[in-house]
Design an enzyme around this catalytic site. Structure first.
Site, mmCIF file in Angstrom:
data_model
loop_
_atom_site.group_PDB
_atom_site.id
_atom_site.type_symbol
_atom_site.label_atom_id
_atom_site.label_comp_id
_atom_site.label_asym_id
_atom_site.label_seq_id
_atom_site.Cartn_x
_atom_site.Cartn_y
_atom_site.Cartn_z
ATOM 1 N N TYR A 25 0.885 -1.058 -0.119
ATOM 2 C CA TYR A 25 0.047 0.424 0.045
ATOM 3 C C TYR A 25 0.860 1.451 0.287
ATOM 4 C CZ TYR A 25 -4.719 2.487 0.783
ATOM 5 O OH TYR A 25 -5.555 3.290 0.671
ATOM 6 N N SER A 27 2.975 3.638 -2.685
ATOM 7 C CA SER A 27 2.987 4.221 -3.670
ATOM 8 C C SER A 27 1.694 4.017 -4.734
ATOM 9 C CB SER A 27 4.088 5.417 -4.657
ATOM 10 O OG SER A 27 3.808 5.599 -5.849
ATOM 11 N N GLN A 28 2.041 3.217 -4.954
ATOM 12 C CA GLN A 28 0.812 2.169 -7.038
ATOM 13 C C GLN A 28 -0.209 2.256 -5.776
ATOM 14 O OE1 GLN A 28 0.926 2.233 -9.700
ATOM 15 N NE2 GLN A 28 2.598 3.308 -9.949
ATOM 16 N N ASP A 83 10.140 -3.843 -6.033
ATOM 17 C CA ASP A 83 10.491 -4.580 -6.628
ATOM 18 C C ASP A 83 11.631 -5.598 -6.258
ATOM 19 O OD1 ASP A 83 9.689 -3.768 -8.921
ATOM 20 O OD2 ASP A 83 10.241 -2.475 -9.608
ATOM 21 N N HIS A 108 5.007 -3.959 -13.208
ATOM 22 C CA HIS A 108 6.682 -3.248 -13.624
ATOM 23 C C HIS A 108 7.275 -5.058 -13.976
ATOM 24 C CE1 HIS A 108 10.693 -2.499 -14.588
ATOM 25 N NE2 HIS A 108 11.523 -2.059 -13.364
ATOM 26 N N GLY A 134 1.858 6.683 -8.293
ATOM 27 C CA GLY A 134 1.058 6.876 -7.478
ATOM 28 C C GLY A 134 -0.522 8.003 -7.257
ATOM 29 N N ASP A 191 11.993 1.071 -19.403
ATOM 30 C CA ASP A 191 11.942 1.871 -17.915
ATOM 31 C C ASP A 191 13.136 1.979 -17.387
ATOM 32 O OD1 ASP A 191 9.595 2.551 -16.055
ATOM 33 O OD2 ASP A 191 10.860 0.962 -14.635
ATOM 34 N N GLU A 231 14.398 25.531 -12.807
ATOM 35 C CA GLU A 231 13.978 26.459 -13.559
ATOM 36 C C GLU A 231 13.897 25.082 -14.646
ATOM 37 O OE1 GLU A 231 14.911 29.685 -16.165
ATOM 38 O OE2 GLU A 231 15.674 30.300 -13.765
#
Ligand code: NAD
Ligand code: MG
Length: 329
Positions: A25, A27-28, A83, A108, A134, A191, A231
């Site tokens: 539970y 970020s994703q 992962d 992933h 997420g 990725d 920037e």
């Protein structure tokens, strides 16, 4: 020809009658769980007893199970753990709970592509990999939009894997903007390459080296921080909005001319050769092997590099600048 599917090409129905376990539970995980719940799916959450994410999940209204309990209940298991632990979690908490025809999903390809997970042959296995963090997956869903995702079917034992995977992506909100078919190798390798060469490794090293060059030449660190780091957001917003040509139209002619003549001086043939070497290390598994070994040995290199970068002048300057409210407006 690239295969992109939208809401109209996919049916949410097959997933609505299934029990889904979201393992992790972070970020994703939180975004998948909440989007699926809002789409009418039956979702449960699996987290270890000591997980820091438990509190957040409970605040979001879930009664949290242990990973093996969630996997036991579920027809569809989405594994959203880091992962480097995915192989262990599969082996310890998921494999014992599998029965023929269950669908194992990942976001992933790393663990599957590099053999950390070698799934049982009688289950379905697929990947739905949203193209963003997420928070964005959740935010865009909640305003009626979505972010794209990459998908692939790795194993289809039941004959239902594709319909169910498309339904999952639909419920996640990703088919609102399009899901692109890929392969495990393509998703994993591109990725890793993009995050190492452009998004993370390339960008941070470019920024830090330019910052050091200005400071070494006697310019104020605050000024160097503003122009070399802060920037970047303004330029990347333009790139995101309309691509490179569009960005060029929005900057001064002087900046555009400097781009043409100096860009290739910085990113030269040597860099291109290094990019090819980086890609080879990803493709032949050298990078994955090193990263897995690094984790097995307690992350000595990772921890040392983290410490080194955390104490860099650019971090101290950034902290001061944010305190003065000159950044992150
Ligand atoms: P994260 O670190 O944000 O969250 C991981 C979650 O797993 C946490 O809730 C943690 O408590 C839990 N966890 C840790 N060890 C566990 C264990 N042994 N058993 C069960 N749960 C455990 O990770 P994330 O960024 O959400 O990544 C999850 C997956 O999503 C990864 O495969 C990642 O590559 C993929 N992904 C991430 C992003 C992104 O932007 N973060 C984007 C696309 C895909
Ligand atoms: Mg990534």
């Amino acid at each position: 020809m690239v295969n992109i599917l939208y809401d109209a090409d996919t049916d949410i129905a097959p997933i609505l009658t299934k029990q889904i376990a979201i393992i992790g539970y972070g970020s994703q995980g939180h975004a998948h769980a909440l989007n699926l719940r809002d789409s009418g799916c039956h979702v449960c959450i699996g987290l270890p007893e000591q997980s820091k994410s438990r509190q957040k999940a409970e605040q979001d209204g879930w009664s949290v199970l242990l990973p093996h309990e969630a996997a036991a209940q579920a027809d569809v298991i989405m594994l959203l753990v880091p992962d480097q632990v995915a192989g262990d979690v599969y082996q310890q908490s998921i494999l014992p709970q599998l029965s023929a025809g269950k669908l194992l999903l990942l976001a992933h390809g790393f663990a599957l592509h590099f053999g950390q997970i070698q799934p049982r042959e009688d289950i379905d296995v697929a990947m739905v990999a949203p193209n963003g963090p997420g928070v964005q997956l959740r935010h865009t869903y909640s305003i009626g939009a979505g972010i794209p995702a990459l998908w692939t079917i790795c194993q289809d034992a039941s004959g239902q894997a594709q319909a169910l995977t498309h339904a999952y992506a639909h419920a996640l909100g990703c088919t609102r903007v399009g899901i692109i078919e890929t392969t495990l190798a393509e998703e994993t390798e591109t990725d890793l390459f993009a995050e190492q060469v452009v998004l993370c490794g390339g960008l941070t090293t470019l920024i830090r080296t330019a910052f050091e060059t200005l400071v070494e030449a006697g310019y104020q660190p605050e000024v160097a921080y503003t122009c070399c780091l802060q920037e970047v957001k303004l330029i990347s917003d333009l790139l995101y909005q309309g691509g490179i040509h569009f960005m060029h139209n929005s900057i001064s002619d002087t900046a555009e001319y400097g781009d043409y003549v100096t860009g290739p001086r910085i990113i030269d043939e040597h860099t291109r050769e290094q990019m090819r070497g980086t890609l080879r290390d990803i493709q032949d598994g050298t990078f994955a092997r090193n990263w897995i070994q690094e984790n097995l040995s307690g992350r000595p290199r990772m921890n040392a590099l983290r410490r080194r970068d955390a104490s860099h002048l650019i971090e101290q300057v950034g902290t001061r600048m944010r305190a003065m409210n000159t950044t992150n407006r």
